[in-house]
Every structure is written in C-alpha cells, then in structure tokens.
Enzyme design. Structure first.
Site, PDB file in Angstrom:
ATOM      1  N   CYS A   1       9.221  17.190 -47.117  1.00  0.00           N
ATOM      2  CA  CYS A   1       9.224  17.506 -48.732  1.00  0.00           C
ATOM      3  C   CYS A   1       7.838  17.445 -49.204  1.00  0.00           C
ATOM      4  O   CYS A   1       7.198  16.592 -49.109  1.00  0.00           O
ATOM      5  CB  CYS A   1       9.983  16.469 -49.477  1.00  0.00           C
ATOM      6  SG  CYS A   1      11.649  16.347 -49.337  1.00  0.00           S
TER       7      CYS A   1
ATOM      8  N   CYS B   1      16.007  24.843 -46.181  1.00  0.00           N
ATOM      9  CA  CYS B   1      15.283  24.622 -47.335  1.00  0.00           C
ATOM     10  C   CYS B   1      14.389  26.001 -47.529  1.00  0.00           C
ATOM     11  O   CYS B   1      13.593  26.239 -46.963  1.00  0.00           O
ATOM     12  CB  CYS B   1      14.352  23.410 -47.075  1.00  0.00           C
ATOM     13  SG  CYS B   1      13.141  23.196 -48.462  1.00  0.00           S
TER      14      CYS B   1
ATOM     15  N   ASN C   1       5.287  11.716 -48.569  1.00  0.00           N
ATOM     16  CA  ASN C   1       4.880  12.412 -47.300  1.00  0.00           C
ATOM     17  C   ASN C   1       3.347  12.767 -47.521  1.00  0.00           C
ATOM     18  O   ASN C   1       3.030  13.699 -48.579  1.00  0.00           O
ATOM     19  CB  ASN C   1       5.588  13.782 -47.074  1.00  0.00           C
ATOM     20  CG  ASN C   1       7.027  13.329 -46.596  1.00  0.00           C
ATOM     21  OD1 ASN C   1       7.301  12.629 -45.855  1.00  0.00           O
ATOM     22  ND2 ASN C   1       8.088  14.027 -47.231  1.00  0.00           N
TER      23      ASN C   1
ATOM     24  N   SER D   1      13.562  16.336 -60.271  1.00  0.00           N
ATOM     25  CA  SER D   1      12.381  15.579 -59.401  1.00  0.00           C
ATOM     26  C   SER D   1      12.020  14.749 -60.783  1.00  0.00           C
ATOM     27  O   SER D   1      11.367  15.084 -61.684  1.00  0.00           O
ATOM     28  CB  SER D   1      11.272  16.835 -59.157  1.00  0.00           C
ATOM     29  OG  SER D   1      11.891  17.309 -58.077  1.00  0.00           O
ATOM     30  N   LEU D   2      12.566  13.475 -60.926  1.00  0.00           N
ATOM     31  CA  LEU D   2      11.995  12.624 -61.857  1.00  0.00           C
ATOM     32  C   LEU D   2      10.865  11.968 -61.494  1.00  0.00           C
ATOM     33  O   LEU D   2       9.864  12.117 -62.241  1.00  0.00           O
ATOM     34  CB  LEU D   2      13.161  11.585 -62.038  1.00  0.00           C
ATOM     35  CG  LEU D   2      13.245  10.824 -63.373  1.00  0.00           C
ATOM     36  CD1 LEU D   2      13.189  11.572 -64.527  1.00  0.00           C
ATOM     37  CD2 LEU D   2      14.387   9.916 -63.289  1.00  0.00           C
ATOM     38  N   HIS D   3      10.611  11.074 -60.628  1.00  0.00           N
ATOM     39  CA  HIS D   3       9.320  10.435 -60.112  1.00  0.00           C
ATOM     40  C   HIS D   3       8.717   9.392 -60.969  1.00  0.00           C
ATOM     41  O   HIS D   3       7.695   8.771 -60.468  1.00  0.00           O
ATOM     42  CB  HIS D   3       8.450  11.641 -59.731  1.00  0.00           C
ATOM     43  CG  HIS D   3       8.938  12.497 -58.921  1.00  0.00           C
ATOM     44  ND1 HIS D   3       9.612  12.329 -57.877  1.00  0.00           N
ATOM     45  CD2 HIS D   3       8.811  14.133 -58.803  1.00  0.00           C
ATOM     46  CE1 HIS D   3      10.219  13.441 -57.198  1.00  0.00           C
ATOM     47  NE2 HIS D   3       9.539  14.403 -57.652  1.00  0.00           N
TER      48      HIS D   3
ATOM     49  N   GLU E   1       6.925  29.550 -46.596  1.00  0.00           N
ATOM     50  CA  GLU E   1       7.681  28.445 -45.402  1.00  0.00           C
ATOM     51  C   GLU E   1       9.098  28.442 -45.733  1.00  0.00           C
ATOM     52  O   GLU E   1       9.563  28.338 -46.835  1.00  0.00           O
ATOM     53  CB  GLU E   1       6.726  27.331 -45.423  1.00  0.00           C
ATOM     54  CG  GLU E   1       5.500  27.597 -44.714  1.00  0.00           C
ATOM     55  CD  GLU E   1       4.702  26.300 -44.477  1.00  0.00           C
ATOM     56  OE1 GLU E   1       3.884  26.261 -43.285  1.00  0.00           O
ATOM     57  OE2 GLU E   1       4.754  25.369 -45.081  1.00  0.00           O
TER      58      GLU E   1
ATOM     59  N   CYS F   1       2.989  27.828 -56.517  1.00  0.00           N
ATOM     60  CA  CYS F   1       3.720  27.073 -57.657  1.00  0.00           C
ATOM     61  C   CYS F   1       2.634  27.080 -58.986  1.00  0.00           C
ATOM     62  O   CYS F   1       1.590  26.885 -58.809  1.00  0.00           O
ATOM     63  CB  CYS F   1       4.216  25.738 -57.290  1.00  0.00           C
ATOM     64  SG  CYS F   1       5.341  24.996 -58.678  1.00  0.00           S
TER      65      CYS F   1
ATOM     66  N   SER G   1      16.586  22.504 -56.865  1.00  0.00           N
ATOM     67  CA  SER G   1      15.919  21.373 -57.234  1.00  0.00           C
ATOM     68  C   SER G   1      14.811  22.016 -58.348  1.00  0.00           C
ATOM     69  O   SER G   1      14.030  22.935 -57.946  1.00  0.00           O
ATOM     70  CB  SER G   1      15.108  20.683 -56.148  1.00  0.00           C
ATOM     71  OG  SER G   1      14.088  19.797 -56.412  1.00  0.00           O
TER      72      SER G   1
ATOM     73  N   GLY H   1       7.621  26.078 -54.404  1.00  0.00           N
ATOM     74  CA  GLY H   1       7.853  26.814 -55.833  1.00  0.00           C
ATOM     75  C   GLY H   1       8.765  26.154 -56.782  1.00  0.00           C
ATOM     76  O   GLY H   1       9.536  25.325 -56.334  1.00  0.00           O
ATOM     77  N   GLU H   2       8.808  26.499 -57.962  1.00  0.00           N
ATOM     78  CA  GLU H   2       9.698  26.103 -58.934  1.00  0.00           C
ATOM     79  C   GLU H   2      10.848  27.233 -59.239  1.00  0.00           C
ATOM     80  O   GLU H   2      10.589  28.105 -59.790  1.00  0.00           O
ATOM     81  CB  GLU H   2       9.241  25.706 -60.165  1.00  0.00           C
ATOM     82  CG  GLU H   2       9.887  25.377 -61.485  1.00  0.00           C
ATOM     83  CD  GLU H   2      11.029  24.461 -61.003  1.00  0.00           C
ATOM     84  OE1 GLU H   2      10.775  23.230 -60.761  1.00  0.00           O
ATOM     85  OE2 GLU H   2      12.024  24.815 -61.311  1.00  0.00           O
TER      86      GLU H   2
ATOM     87  N   CYS I   1       2.077  19.281 -59.745  1.00  0.00           N
ATOM     88  CA  CYS I   1       2.428  17.879 -59.390  1.00  0.00           C
ATOM     89  C   CYS I   1       1.430  17.389 -58.377  1.00  0.00           C
ATOM     90  O   CYS I   1       1.064  17.921 -57.451  1.00  0.00           O
ATOM     91  CB  CYS I   1       3.816  17.768 -58.768  1.00  0.00           C
ATOM     92  SG  CYS I   1       4.981  18.494 -60.074  1.00  0.00           S
TER      93      CYS I   1
ATOM     94  N   CYS J   1       1.870  16.752 -54.448  1.00  0.00           N
ATOM     95  CA  CYS J   1       2.755  17.887 -53.935  1.00  0.00           C
ATOM     96  C   CYS J   1       1.824  18.867 -53.237  1.00  0.00           C
ATOM     97  O   CYS J   1       0.717  19.448 -54.058  1.00  0.00           O
ATOM     98  CB  CYS J   1       3.643  18.487 -54.854  1.00  0.00           C
ATOM     99  SG  CYS J   1       4.236  20.083 -53.983  1.00  0.00           S
TER     100      CYS J   1
HETATM  101  N1  SAH Z   1       9.606  22.743 -57.280  1.00  0.00           N
HETATM  102  C1  SAH Z   1      10.886  22.063 -57.133  1.00  0.00           C
HETATM  103  C2  SAH Z   1      11.516  22.138 -55.891  1.00  0.00           C
HETATM  104  C3  SAH Z   1      10.643  21.982 -54.536  1.00  0.00           C
HETATM  105  S1  SAH Z   1       9.828  20.338 -54.161  1.00  0.00           S
HETATM  106  C4  SAH Z   1      10.706  20.533 -57.581  1.00  0.00           C
HETATM  107  O1  SAH Z   1       9.741  20.207 -57.811  1.00  0.00           O
HETATM  108  O2  SAH Z   1      11.873  19.985 -57.905  1.00  0.00           O
HETATM  109  C5  SAH Z   1      11.083  19.492 -53.419  1.00  0.00           C
HETATM  110  C6  SAH Z   1      10.916  17.867 -53.559  1.00  0.00           C
HETATM  111  O3  SAH Z   1       9.960  17.517 -52.882  1.00  0.00           O
HETATM  112  C7  SAH Z   1      10.686  17.736 -55.066  1.00  0.00           C
HETATM  113  O4  SAH Z   1      11.595  16.488 -55.473  1.00  0.00           O
HETATM  114  C8  SAH Z   1       9.240  17.480 -54.992  1.00  0.00           C
HETATM  115  O5  SAH Z   1       8.852  16.382 -56.272  1.00  0.00           O
HETATM  116  C9  SAH Z   1       9.240  16.508 -53.694  1.00  0.00           C
HETATM  117  N2  SAH Z   1       7.977  16.392 -53.399  1.00  0.00           N
HETATM  118  C10 SAH Z   1       6.756  17.038 -53.433  1.00  0.00           C
HETATM  119  N3  SAH Z   1       5.686  16.656 -53.005  1.00  0.00           N
HETATM  120  C11 SAH Z   1       6.184  15.383 -52.137  1.00  0.00           C
HETATM  121  C12 SAH Z   1       5.406  14.643 -51.270  1.00  0.00           C
HETATM  122  N4  SAH Z   1       4.292  14.814 -50.729  1.00  0.00           N
HETATM  123  N5  SAH Z   1       6.378  13.521 -50.772  1.00  0.00           N
HETATM  124  C13 SAH Z   1       7.430  13.492 -50.899  1.00  0.00           C
HETATM  125  N6  SAH Z   1       8.310  14.318 -51.566  1.00  0.00           N
HETATM  126  C14 SAH Z   1       7.376  15.233 -52.452  1.00  0.00           C
HETATM  127 FE1  SF4 Z   2       5.887  22.740 -57.825  1.00  0.00          FE
HETATM  128 FE2  SF4 Z   2       7.796  21.292 -57.129  1.00  0.00          FE
HETATM  129 FE3  SF4 Z   2       5.547  20.971 -55.953  1.00  0.00          FE
HETATM  130 FE4  SF4 Z   2       5.865  20.242 -58.510  1.00  0.00          FE
HETATM  131  S1  SF4 Z   2       6.797  19.492 -56.651  1.00  0.00           S
HETATM  132  S2  SF4 Z   2       4.085  21.445 -57.648  1.00  0.00           S
HETATM  133  S3  SF4 Z   2       7.064  21.644 -59.176  1.00  0.00           S
HETATM  134  S4  SF4 Z   2       6.840  22.819 -55.863  1.00  0.00           S
END
Ligand code: SAH
Ligand code: SF4
Length: 401
Positions: free
Chosen positions: A384, A146, A341, A264-266, A131, A153, A242, A210-211, A157, A160
């Site tokens: 996201c 985007c 989200n 992506s710290l979180h 996508e 992936c 990212s 993906g990463e 996480c 995600c």
């Molecule tokens: N794999 C990379 C890039 C793709 S994700 C990464 O993890 O950085 C893009 C961003 O969306 C990342 O910061 C990810 O942590 C965030 N993300 C993933 N799932 C999410 C969700 N359900 N709600 C909000 N942000 C989310």
């Molecule tokens: Fe992969 Fe990024 Fe989603 Fe983590 S947040 S599972 S690294 S796409």
C-alpha cells in the site's frame, strides 16, 4: 501535532450540487485518456458498455444477438483473438478483425515478491504506465487484484509514494478493466470451455495508484463491465473502492455501484488530517463521517472499512485510538491498521509492534474488528502506498485553449 479534536460543523446534507459535479467532471476531462482507436482506424471493443457495443455491431450491419456472443467471448472466456471465437463463422471473424481489436495493456515488467505478491507495470497505448498488484491469499486459493485508477494522483497525501507523482492522466474504462483482464491472462485464469469458474483472481480492490472518485466516470464504467453477469460477473461484494474522502462522489458511488467502501481516515483531528491527507481541508472529518453514515448498504454484514496508516509518534497513541472509536460509533465498520510502508525519501517511520497492538486492542474492545494488515510485497515496492511510475505529464491543451 496532535491537537484536541475540534469537530467542525457538518453540512446537514452534503449532496453533490450540480455546480460541484460539473467542476469535478470538467477537471477530470482535462486528464482524459486518449481515444480508443488505433492508428490503423480499428476500435478497441474493451471498455464499451453493452449499449455501445450494440451500436458498433448495428453500424456494421450485424444482428443484435452478436452482442451477447461477443460479450461472452471477450469478458467470460477472455479471448483476444476473433479467430478463437468458435461460435462465429470465419467470414464474420474476418470482418470483425478488420474493424476491431480486443485490447490489453502490455506488461512492461512483472516482479514477484518472496511472499508471492506480484506487481505488474502495465503500459498503455500512449506509452503511459501504471502498476497493478496481485495479492494471493496465503490461506486459500484466492486473491485480490489491486487496480490503479489514475497515472499519478492529484492529492499529495504525505505518506504516499503515488502522491509524490503529479497526476499524469486518468485511466480509461478499458485500461481499468484491462488491468484485471491482463492479470487473469498472466495466471491463465479464464474459464475453460467447460466453464470452470476462476477463483484466484476473484476480488478487486481499487487501491492502486490514484483517487478513484476523481476519475469516477471511467471507474464506474469499468466496474459495471466487471459486474455484468454474462461476463466477468464479479459481485459488488467482491469489489472495494478506496477513497481518501471525496465526499460528494461517495454518495454517487454508493447509489450507482453499491460496491464496498474503504475510507482512508488516518487521523482523528482535522488539524492532523489536514496535514496528512490535504483533501481534508475541503471535506473535513465530520463531513466525511456523515457521508459514511449515509452510505447505502452499510450494514453489519457489509461494513465500511476505515484505513488507518500507523505512523510512529504521529497518529498512533492510545488517546487517538479512543477518539477514533468515539468518532465512528454507530457506523457498521471495521478498521484496517496498516503499518506504514516506507519508500525512498519518505519522512515517516512505521509504528512499533507495541503501539500497533495497543491501538488495535482499544478499537477491538469498542466492538470494531481491527486487523493489523501484514504488509505484502514490500520487497518489490508493491505494498500500500508504494506504487509510483516514471510517467510524466506532457503538456496537453484543454479543449478551450
Ligand atoms: N487514493 C485512494 C486509494 C489508493 S491508496 C485512497 O487514498 O484511499 C490505498 C491505501 O494505501 C490508502 O488507504 C492509502 O492511504 C494507503 N497508503 C498510502 N501510502 C501508504 C504507505 N506508505 N503505507 C501504508 N499505507 C499507505
Ligand atoms: Fe492519492 Fe490515495 Fe496516495 Fe492520497 S493515498 S496521494 S489519495 S493515491
């Protein structure tokens, strides 16, 4: 879950060792995209570097100046048909079309959100899908595309949606740049012959499925094409990559591409980040932040973005906001607060508006911009972390098997 922060010892210099680099490259080779040759033997020119394009042109006995011409037609004008290349005579157009194609992923579906965000499901030559999301800026006639770097992936996480789909394969350079080009096609966003510059699709965020740093070679090839001055010509400042924190590859991306970095710290403790972003067990917070501190070109004008998904009752307390600013002190940075989200089956809830604002205020008062991101395209699962496709991994053998 919120244990006090225990910093782990960061290696003084976490550079990529040869062994580590080979391991990452060997692993991604198992997930290589299929070769870019059609069943009829014609080769896709999209995704080739200039040098590779030059080699193809030489091979068919044509003059080197054709490389520049072709590059301009493919990446500046966006044409997909050799017959439209008016500066090339018919016989050569014919010869090129017998040997080559200018490929595009096919949009299997296109959905438009009530907020104008548009999600494309692109199908590639082997039937795999990923996508791509176009996010228009409501204030300006601009927007960001985007882009996905992988189908699925490897990292899971917890918050995600993509992370629930195992890695099917890496996307090739042609497929990565192809997503952008196909999105431009959909908006008729190529320069006219009179040369107006496209504006709508003029920013790339590598934040789709993906990463990107686990598919570095293909991502780097695609970004070099996108940045080439005689083609799409996006400046590196218009590209943001990212990562969930593949520390050794961050150094390489910084040196070789110099694009903007989002991390992506979180979470602010290793205990919690180990849970939310399992890659943290390999590259813990202290190492990740050390890599951010040495990221080339991080200045106040070009800040690193820390992404922080706000999960109700999990990582959104005021104490965590204070810890966050302590951790990133001295890094030219901004913090994007992303309300979680939801997606079907997700186990978290978004933080309340109050929690978001309290958190943002603490970060802002410490001197970091801390915008709360408005979710875009939620109604079509385009926000996201909501992307996921039905693609499954079919068994493929590794070269040694
Ligand atoms: N794999 C990379 C890039 C793709 S994700 C990464 O993890 O950085 C893009 C961003 O969306 C990342 O910061 C990810 O942590 C965030 N993300 C993933 N799932 C999410 C969700 N359900 N709600 C909000 N942000 C989310
Ligand atoms: Fe992969 Fe990024 Fe989603 Fe983590 S947040 S599972 S690294 S796409």
């Amino acid at each position: 879950m919120n244990a006090p922060f225990k910093p782990r010892q960061a290696a003084p210099e976490t550079v990529l060792t040869e062994a580590e680099r080979s391991r990452i490259l060997a692993k991604s080779a198992l997930f290589n995209p299929p070769p870019y040759v059609l069943p009829d033997g014609r080769r896709d020119l999209v995704g080739l570097s200039r040098e590779e394009l030059a080699a193809e042109i030489l091979e068919i006995g044509e003059a080197p100046f054709r490389v520049k011409q072709l590059w301009h037609w493919i990446y500046h004008q966006g044409v997909t048909d050799f017959a439209a290349m008016s500066s090339i005579a018919r016989p050569l157009q014919q010869k090129l079309s017998e040997r080559f194609v200018i490929g595009r992923p096919v949009a299997a579906t296109i959905q438009t959100s009530t907020d104008e965000t548009r999600k494309f499901l692109f199908r590639f030559r082997d039937g795999q899908e990923a996508e791509t999301v176009y996010i228009p800026d409501p204030q300006q006639d601009r927007g960001a595309v985007c882009i996905s770097s992988q189908v699925g992936c490897t990292l899971s996480c917890r918050f995600c949606h993509t992370g629930t789909q195992t890695l099917v394969r890496n996307l090739g350079a042609a497929e990565i740049v192809g997503q952008f080009m196909a999105a431009r096609d959909a908006y008729s966003e190529w320069p006219s012959p009179r040369g107006e510059t496209p504006r709508l699709l003029s920013t790339i965020v590598l934040m789709g499925m993906g990463e990107p740093l686990y598919n570095y070679e293909n991502v780097a090839r695609a970004m070099r094409i996108v940045m080439d001055n005689e083609g799409i010509a996006l400046s590196r400042r218009r590209i943001t990559l990212s990562t969930s924190g593949v520390v050794p590859m961050m150094d390489r991306a910084g040196e070789e591409l110099g694009v903007n970095l989002a991390v992506s710290l979180h979470a602010v403790t290793d205990d919690l980040r180990d849970e939310l972003v399992p890659l943290n067990r390999k590259y813990p917070i202290a190492e990740l932040l050390a890599a951010c501190r040495r990221y080339p070109g991080a200045t106040n004008a070009r800040r690193i973005t820390f992404e922080y998904v706000m999960l109700k009752g999990v990582n959104d307390s005021e104490a965590e906001a204070r810890e966050l600013v302590r951790l990133i002190a001295g890094i030219p940075a901004k913090v994007n607060l992303i309300p979680f989200n939801p997606w079907p089956g997700s186990a978290f809830e978004p933080s309340s508006g109050n929690a978001l604002h309290r958190f943002a205020k603490i970060v802002m008062e410490a001197g970091f911009a801390s915008p709360i991101r408005t979710p875009r395209g939620q109604d079509i699962l385009a926000a996201c972390g909501q992307l996921k496709t039905e693609s499954q991994r079919t068994q493929r053998k590794s070269p040694g098997e």
